[in-house]
Design a protein around this motif. Structure first.
Motif, PDB file in Angstrom:
ATOM      1  N   ASN A 136      -4.661  50.055  38.283  1.00  0.00           N
ATOM      2  CA  ASN A 136      -5.987  49.361  38.104  1.00  0.00           C
ATOM      3  C   ASN A 136      -6.756  50.227  36.747  1.00  0.00           C
ATOM      4  OD1 ASN A 136      -5.680  46.948  39.792  1.00  0.00           O
ATOM      5  ND2 ASN A 136      -6.588  48.376  41.666  1.00  0.00           N
ATOM      6  N   ARG A 169      -3.176  41.002  31.903  1.00  0.00           N
ATOM      7  CA  ARG A 169      -3.960  40.633  33.029  1.00  0.00           C
ATOM      8  C   ARG A 169      -4.572  41.889  33.747  1.00  0.00           C
ATOM      9  NH1 ARG A 169      -0.121  36.541  33.071  1.00  0.00           N
ATOM     10  NH2 ARG A 169       0.946  37.686  34.890  1.00  0.00           N
ATOM     11  N   CYS A 171      -5.440  44.712  32.675  1.00  0.00           N
ATOM     12  CA  CYS A 171      -6.456  45.626  32.173  1.00  0.00           C
ATOM     13  C   CYS A 171      -7.775  44.874  31.820  1.00  0.00           C
ATOM     14  CB  CYS A 171      -5.809  46.021  30.673  1.00  0.00           C
ATOM     15  SG  CYS A 171      -6.677  47.130  29.886  1.00  0.00           S
ATOM     16  N   GLU A 172      -8.923  45.350  32.809  1.00  0.00           N
ATOM     17  CA  GLU A 172      -9.987  44.709  32.684  1.00  0.00           C
ATOM     18  C   GLU A 172     -10.758  45.284  31.401  1.00  0.00           C
ATOM     19  OE1 GLU A 172     -12.017  45.732  36.090  1.00  0.00           O
ATOM     20  OE2 GLU A 172     -10.982  44.508  37.594  1.00  0.00           O
ATOM     21  N   ASN A 173     -10.381  46.206  30.734  1.00  0.00           N
ATOM     22  CA  ASN A 173     -11.078  47.101  29.761  1.00  0.00           C
ATOM     23  C   ASN A 173     -10.150  46.825  28.402  1.00  0.00           C
ATOM     24  OD1 ASN A 173     -10.880  49.128  32.304  1.00  0.00           O
ATOM     25  ND2 ASN A 173     -12.898  48.870  31.384  1.00  0.00           N
TER      26      ASN A 173
END
Length: 525
Positions: A136, A169, A171-173
């Motif tokens: 995450n 997908r 990688c929120e950043n």
């Protein structure tokens, strides 16, 4: 298998309160009065000017600069966290440091670079971040590593993402990546996602970063554009569309060529799949064989899509020949686009068995087609296939595609088959009556281009008065390369070799070799 073990690290619980506690700095200076106060996030930390000057070049320059901070005895540190600065201050005072969180560790690293700390501090921080890395947060750690030019941490996160088959997908950043980080990640991570999905992720970054439009063409040159439809193109922002059209006109739509040295890229985590001749489960552990289901050369063969374009120069092919007699004939073609093909391996005229270690000149490859022919009533099958860019030194003949070995290929018995040549023992009249031929036949696992053979026969009571060494590729046409005593080396014109036959001329048909040592090619010591 635990990914941390694969990466050679020990897992830690980053939620533990193992960092600098409140009051730690106070304890350091308890035996002497402080003469300067450092303010971080409205928190006042007492400190000693002499210690700061002696152990940190930044503070030495600050206190000798004549600036107001040097005379006011009060220094305010901005744009950092209290935990990050406490780690730095502890290191200045004690030479020891512990970290509490990922964010404060990066704050401490920024300060350490500004304060020109020794490399030891950075190494300790990077080690903590490696242990704290998870699926995450790896994208965030990677981006910060790029911004701070932490090469060791950058390489670690790249390897981590490749090991876990990372996809955008997770990688929120992704949209917040720096331009350098974006270029690094799309050129070094083989994402296990469809080509169009990676394209849309990159387009999403471009929408968030329109000020970087001058770099859009260079970015998209590393992304596969072949699967974009006209409908999808009409929905693109104008600056992105302009870059895509330019690359299409320049025929630069194949994307990045990845080069992972000494790593097998024929793997599910890179998106490898079998298009014909079997199923993609072939690349799973304990999978069944994949075959082209024909005894003759077919038009389709076994077709493999590696999922990305890789720079390759080596294949390993394990032929499924469980018995000790069966041999196969095969060739291998490669392609970047599944349209234009080049032959890199041609063993169509040479019987082969067991493990095939194959080499060719480095080239970009995405598709691999393996054609095979098996003996009658058998099926051409392979039990394992690997694709590499190897750093091993090798030599290949461009005309025959055969490897020219520098070491003996007969050193390991697993690479060869032995067969004793026994009876009927006809008289060998070249040497008169009552003499007999007794021999040994060796089959190499694959053809090689060879120019020498060295052998030594260990005899017991019986001694052959002559030995003959012959080579062949088909057991039909033989070339005699040696005729003499029980040991020696023979040199000849470089040629393909699959079979080596050693024949002894004995007086009695019951005589035997004790042991035979063979180097092919001869090893010069």
């Amino acid at each position: 298998m635990d990914r941390n073990r694969l990466l050679g690290i020990t897992a830690v619980d980053i939620s533990d309160e193992n960092g600098v506690k409140a009051g730690t700095t106070d304890g350091i200076i308890a035996n002497g009065g402080s003469d300067v106060t450092i303010v971080v996030d409205n928190v006042e930390l007492p400190a000693h000017r002499d210690i700061l000057v002696q152990r940190c070049r930044y503070f030495e320059a600050l206190f000798n600069s004549g600036m107001i901070e040097a005379t006011s005895k009060r220094i305010e540190i901005r744009e950092t966290s209290i935990d990050g600065f406490k780690s730095v201050l502890r290191y200045i005072y004690t030479g020891d440091v512990k970290f509490t969180s990922i964010n404060s560790t990066f704050d401490a690293l920024r300060l350490a670079q500004m304060y020109e700390f020794e490399r030891e501090f950075e190494d300790i921080a990077v080690d903590f971040l490696k242990k704290a890395c998870t699926d995450n947060n790896v994208c965030f750690i990677f981006n910060e590593a790029i911004l701070l030019s932490l090469d060791a941490l950058t390489d670690f996160t790249i390897e981590y993402m490749n090991i876990i088959s990372y996809n955008t997908r997770k990688c929120e950043n992704f949209d917040q990546l720096s331009l350098d980080a974006l270029n690094e990640i799309i050129t070094r991570v083989a994402f296990c996602v469809p080509d169009i999905e990676l394209f849309h992720s990159v387009v999403g970054w471009m929408k968030v970063n329109p000020s970087k439009s001058a770099a859009f063409t260079d970015i998209l040159e590393n992304v596969i554009l072949d699967s974009i439809t006209v409908k999808e193109m009409t929905a693109l922002p104008s600056d992105v569309l302009k870059a895509v059209v330019q690359l299409i006109q320049q025929r630069k739509t194949a994307g990045k060529t990845y080069c992972f040295k000494n790593k097998n890229v024929a793997a599910l985590k890179y998106g490898a799949k079998v298009l014909t001749g079997g199923t993609t489960s072939f690349f799973e552990e304990n999978a069944k064989e994949v075959s082209n289901l024909t005894n003759e050369f077919s038009d389709e063969g076994i077709l493999i899509d590696l999922g990305h374009r890789f720079k390759l120069n080596s294949f390993e092919l394990h032929l499924n020949d469980e018995d000790t007699v069966r041999s196969y004939f095969y060739w291998i073609d490669v392609s970047e686009d599944n349209i234009n093909w080049n032959r890199v391996i041609d063993h169509s005229k040479y019987p082969s068995h067991r493990l095939q270690k194959l080499y060719f000149e480095p080239r970009p490859v995405r598709f691999v087609r393996i054609y095979g022919r098996a003996p009658r009533d058998c099926v051409f099958e392979i039990a394992r296939f690997c694709a590499f860019y190897t750093t091993e030194l090798f030599e290949v003949d461009s005309k025959t595609t055969l490897r020219i070995p520098s070491d003996s290929v007969t050193l390991h018995e697993s690479n060869i088959r032995f067969e004793s040549l026994e009876g009927p023992f006809d008289a060998y009249f070249d040497y008169g009556p009552n003499v007999y031929k007794i021999g040994l036949l060796l089959q190499l696992s694959q053809p090689y281009l060879i120019d020498s053979v060295a052998f030594k026969v260990i005899e017991r009571d019986a001694h052959a008065f002559r030995y003959i060494v012959e080579i062949s590729t088909d057991l039909i046409c033989w070339t005699r390369v040696f005729h003499g005593e029980s040991k020696g080396s023979c040199y000849f014109k470089k040629q393909p070799v699959v079979f080596v036959k050693i024949t002894g001329i004995f007086n009695d048909k019951n005589d035997r070799f004790d042991r035979v040592f063979l180097d092919c090619p001869a090893i010069t010591k």
